[in-house]
Design an enzyme around this catalytic site. Structure first.
Site, PDB file in Angstrom:
ATOM      1  N   ASP A  34       0.841  -1.200   0.000  1.00  0.00           N
ATOM      2  CA  ASP A  34       0.000   0.000   0.000  1.00  0.00           C
ATOM      3  C   ASP A  34       0.876   1.250   0.000  1.00  0.00           C
ATOM      4  O   ASP A  34       0.549   2.251  -0.633  1.00  0.00           O
ATOM      5  CB  ASP A  34      -0.894   0.031   1.255  1.00  0.00           C
ATOM      6  N   PHE A  37       2.236   1.938  -3.394  1.00  0.00           N
ATOM      7  CA  PHE A  37       1.131   2.425  -4.228  1.00  0.00           C
ATOM      8  C   PHE A  37       0.875   3.908  -3.944  1.00  0.00           C
ATOM      9  O   PHE A  37       0.783   4.720  -4.864  1.00  0.00           O
ATOM     10  CB  PHE A  37      -0.133   1.598  -3.964  1.00  0.00           C
ATOM     11  N   ASP A  38       0.800   4.237  -2.667  1.00  0.00           N
ATOM     12  CA  ASP A  38       0.532   5.633  -2.285  1.00  0.00           C
ATOM     13  C   ASP A  38       1.626   6.577  -2.759  1.00  0.00           C
ATOM     14  O   ASP A  38       1.356   7.705  -3.162  1.00  0.00           O
ATOM     15  CB  ASP A  38       0.370   5.751  -0.762  1.00  0.00           C
ATOM     16  N   LEU A  84     -36.295  -9.360 -13.152  1.00  0.00           N
ATOM     17  CA  LEU A  84     -36.521 -10.778 -13.444  1.00  0.00           C
ATOM     18  C   LEU A  84     -37.742 -11.275 -12.705  1.00  0.00           C
ATOM     19  O   LEU A  84     -38.069 -10.776 -11.625  1.00  0.00           O
ATOM     20  CB  LEU A  84     -35.316 -11.589 -12.969  1.00  0.00           C
ATOM     21  N   LYS A 115     -27.183 -14.051  -7.394  1.00  0.00           N
ATOM     22  CA  LYS A 115     -28.040 -12.854  -7.440  1.00  0.00           C
ATOM     23  C   LYS A 115     -27.525 -11.902  -6.361  1.00  0.00           C
ATOM     24  O   LYS A 115     -27.823 -12.073  -5.182  1.00  0.00           O
ATOM     25  CB  LYS A 115     -29.504 -13.227  -7.221  1.00  0.00           C
ATOM     26  N   ARG A 136     -30.760   2.338 -12.259  1.00  0.00           N
ATOM     27  CA  ARG A 136     -31.848   1.712 -12.976  1.00  0.00           C
ATOM     28  C   ARG A 136     -33.077   2.629 -13.094  1.00  0.00           C
ATOM     29  O   ARG A 136     -33.752   2.637 -14.109  1.00  0.00           O
ATOM     30  CB  ARG A 136     -32.228   0.457 -12.203  1.00  0.00           C
ATOM     31  N   LYS A 315     -35.074 -17.212  -5.664  1.00  0.00           N
ATOM     32  CA  LYS A 315     -34.810 -16.512  -4.404  1.00  0.00           C
ATOM     33  C   LYS A 315     -34.694 -17.500  -3.251  1.00  0.00           C
ATOM     34  O   LYS A 315     -35.551 -18.370  -3.088  1.00  0.00           O
ATOM     35  CB  LYS A 315     -35.948 -15.537  -4.105  1.00  0.00           C
ATOM     36  N   CYS A 412     -17.319  -3.081  33.387  1.00  0.00           N
ATOM     37  CA  CYS A 412     -16.519  -2.313  34.359  1.00  0.00           C
ATOM     38  C   CYS A 412     -17.385  -1.411  35.242  1.00  0.00           C
ATOM     39  O   CYS A 412     -16.855  -0.668  36.071  1.00  0.00           O
ATOM     40  CB  CYS A 412     -15.446  -1.488  33.651  1.00  0.00           C
ATOM     41  N   CYS A 427     -19.503   3.121  26.754  1.00  0.00           N
ATOM     42  CA  CYS A 427     -18.765   3.168  28.007  1.00  0.00           C
ATOM     43  C   CYS A 427     -17.548   4.069  27.805  1.00  0.00           C
ATOM     44  O   CYS A 427     -16.716   3.800  26.951  1.00  0.00           O
ATOM     45  CB  CYS A 427     -18.333   1.739  28.388  1.00  0.00           C
TER      46      CYS A 427
HETATM   47  S1  IVH Z   1     -29.744 -10.172 -14.979  1.00  0.00           S
HETATM   48  C1  IVH Z   1     -32.914  -8.866 -18.033  1.00  0.00           C
HETATM   49  N1  IVH Z   1     -28.046 -11.176 -13.229  1.00  0.00           N
HETATM   50  O1  IVH Z   1     -31.659  -8.621  -9.729  1.00  0.00           O
HETATM   51  C2  IVH Z   1     -32.122  -9.443 -16.945  1.00  0.00           C
HETATM   52  N2  IVH Z   1     -29.608  -9.541 -12.460  1.00  0.00           N
HETATM   53  O2  IVH Z   1     -34.896  -8.705 -10.273  1.00  0.00           O
HETATM   54  C3  IVH Z   1     -31.389  -8.451 -16.171  1.00  0.00           C
HETATM   55  N3  IVH Z   1     -29.354  -8.958 -10.079  1.00  0.00           N
HETATM   56  O3  IVH Z   1     -32.606  -6.014 -11.883  1.00  0.00           O
HETATM   57  C4  IVH Z   1     -30.885  -8.879 -14.867  1.00  0.00           C
HETATM   58  N4  IVH Z   1     -27.665 -10.305  -9.655  1.00  0.00           N
HETATM   59  O4  IVH Z   1     -30.520  -5.692 -10.338  1.00  0.00           O
HETATM   60  C5  IVH Z   1     -29.081 -10.325 -13.425  1.00  0.00           C
HETATM   61  N5  IVH Z   1     -26.451 -12.125 -11.812  1.00  0.00           N
HETATM   62  C6  IVH Z   1     -27.477 -11.271 -12.004  1.00  0.00           C
HETATM   63  C7  IVH Z   1     -27.998 -10.464 -10.960  1.00  0.00           C
HETATM   64  C8  IVH Z   1     -29.064  -9.615 -11.239  1.00  0.00           C
HETATM   65  C9  IVH Z   1     -28.489  -9.384  -9.153  1.00  0.00           C
HETATM   66  C10 IVH Z   1     -30.438  -7.963  -9.824  1.00  0.00           C
HETATM   67  C11 IVH Z   1     -30.570  -6.938 -10.940  1.00  0.00           C
HETATM   68  C12 IVH Z   1     -31.959  -7.171 -11.492  1.00  0.00           C
HETATM   69  C13 IVH Z   1     -32.668  -7.867 -10.376  1.00  0.00           C
HETATM   70  C14 IVH Z   1     -33.721  -8.807 -10.909  1.00  0.00           C
END
Ligand code: IVH
Length: 444
Positions: A34, A37-38, A84, A115, A136, A315, A412, A427
């Site tokens: 580091d 780098f700095d 999705l 996800k 988004r 999910k 304490c 504390c």
């Molecule tokens: S693909 C058209 N891949 O989950 C497909 N989304 O409800 C676009 N997300 O809006 C999404 N991990 O914000 C995709 N590996 C992944 C993801 C992912 C998280 C989020 C993303 C999306 C939401 C879906």
């Protein structure tokens, strides 16, 4: 130094620092200390100061944030940012496969990804340079938060290799669990209110008007979807893999973050693996995403009014159970901050026995009005720490006394302090309170 020499040194230093940034933040394999780098960064800063004619807004020195954004500009997405459809069971995944098979006769190849539970972002690169980053929003129009996103060190400001001339890459920005924990410890030490979870904290951070404040927070990202014309490959998997060679942080960074399968059984194995192992990750995921690999097949399958037909989110379950608060303990952190912890009648949630849950601070206890002997709802998701989400008032015992927050340190016995407007008690006996001393040694 002549201007010509300065230009050369500046370019050299920028390239070098970019390579080190990539090694450190994308590959997690630092090549220099580091300190070194700095030193190099400081040298570059000095040269950029002395020779302002060679300024570059994507220089590695521009990671520290710069000034205030008064109004985030609204940007219309070139490709809408869709979400999705969700699924919660194996049966749902089999239904997804059935629907796909109705839509096409071609052999199916699936890409499985994590996800990421963060904030969605779309980044445009032009001629290898970071051009802009847009949220988004409503999926059609988002906000330009480029100044803030540029402070995320794992997002390259300039690409390397054989990149596409112009494209968008989408993914998720998040706060790693460790960084979230450290931030909360630091806030508690300052007597500030602690944050509830990494996702909301990330979202709040990215909406800050002052990018230099964003730069003080540790944020990370995974980018997982490329949009553009004349993509280098015919499928998602290979295109994304290619982006990894441009210096972008994609799921290809680690084994098992992305997998290709040609049977739904392989997909099920991926789901099962991550349902079990997700708590070991240093970031939160709330499921996995399954995508049809082939771009032409994605196009053939198309979209419903809201979602792509070629992808689905699975999910992970969160489980809510109720149990009884047997007692409340107070823990002393390294900074002296006091955290109330509920001792619960043990219950099994998602395969693990839960005996304790953090109650956060006095305000949280007051807000939920949690009392000893109360039946409370406890939720456990991907996070390691279970949450008390509420009290079942119908089961409240007549004798249940309102909780009075401890006034003295449990270790304490020093009287606790709580400053006006601050959420945590702490504390003040920094030098003589054992858990604080041990905590500091441990931290060191
Ligand atoms: S693909 C058209 N891949 O989950 C497909 N989304 O409800 C676009 N997300 O809006 C999404 N991990 O914000 C995709 N590996 C992944 C993801 C992912 C998280 C989020 C993303 C999306 C939401 C879906």
């Amino acid at each position: 130094m002549s201007a010509e020499q300065a230009k050369k040194t500046i370019e050299l230093l920028r390239d070098e620092l970019r390579a080190h940034n990539h090694a450190y933040y994308v590959l997690s394999k630092p090549l220099i200390s580091d300190f070194e780098f700095d030193q190099k960064l400081k040298q570059l800063e000095q040269l950029e100061h002395d020779f302002p004619e060679f300024a570059d807004e994507n220089s590695p020195t521009k990671r520290v944030g710069s000034g205030i954004t008064t109004n985030f500009k609204q940007i219309k997405h070139k490709y809408p940012m869709l979400s999705l459809s969700n699924s919660y069971s194996k049966e749902d995944i089999l239904d997804f496969e059935r629907r796909l098979k109705k839509g096409t006769d071609k052999p199916l190849e699936y890409v499985c990804e994590l996800k990421y539970d963060g904030v969605a972002i779309s980044i445009t690169y032009k001629d290898g340079q970071f051009l802009r980053a847009v949220t988004r929003g409503d999926g059609i129009t988002g906000e330009d938060i480029s100044a803030n996103v540029k402070t995320v060190k794992s997002i390259p400001l300039q690409l390397t290799g054989n990149y596409l001339p112009e494209f968008e890459i989408r993914g998720e920005i998040f706060m790693p669990k460790n960084a979230f924990k450290a931030l909360n410890e630091q806030r508690a030490a300052q007597g500030l209110e602690t944050y509830m979870n990494p996702r909301n904290t990330t979202s709040g951070t990215l909406k800050q008007k002052d990018s230099s404040k964003v730069a003080t927070r540790t944020l990370d990202c995974f980018l997982y979807g490329i949009y553009g014309e004349r993509l280098p490959h015919k499928n998602h998997y290979q295109t994304l893999k290619e982006a990894q060679h441009w210096g972008i942080k994609t799921p290809f960074i680690a084994e098992k973050f992305i997998e290709k399968h040609n049977s739904i059984n392989g997909v099920m194995d991926f789901i099962e693996y991550w349902a079990e192992h997700r708590t070991h990750l240093d970031f939160e995921i709330d499921g996995v995403v399954i995508k049809v690999n082939d771009y032409s097949l994605q196009e053939e399958l198309g979209f419903t009014s809201k979602f792509p037909r070629w992808a689905i989110a699975y999910k992970f379950a969160t489980e809510n159970k109720s149990t009884i608060v047997e007692s409340i303990d107070y823990q002393v952190g390294r900074t002296g901050s006091i955290t109330p912890v509920a001792n619960l009648t043990p219950i099994e949630i998602l395969g693990t026995i839960v005996k304790r849950a953090s109650l956060h601070n006095a305000e949280q206890i007051e807000k939920l009005d949690i009392r000893i002997s109360d039946t409370v709802f406890v939720e456990k998701g991907g996070e390691i720490i279970p949450k008390v989400t509420g009290v079942d008032l119908s089961k409240r015992k007549e004798h249940a006394q309102q909780t009075v927050f401890t006034t003295h340190c449990p270790a304490c016995q020093t009287e606790l302090i709580k400053l006006e407007g601050q959420a945590n008690h702490y504390c003040p006996n920094t030098e003589g309170c054992k858990p604080q001393i041990l905590g500091r040694i441990n931290h060191f």
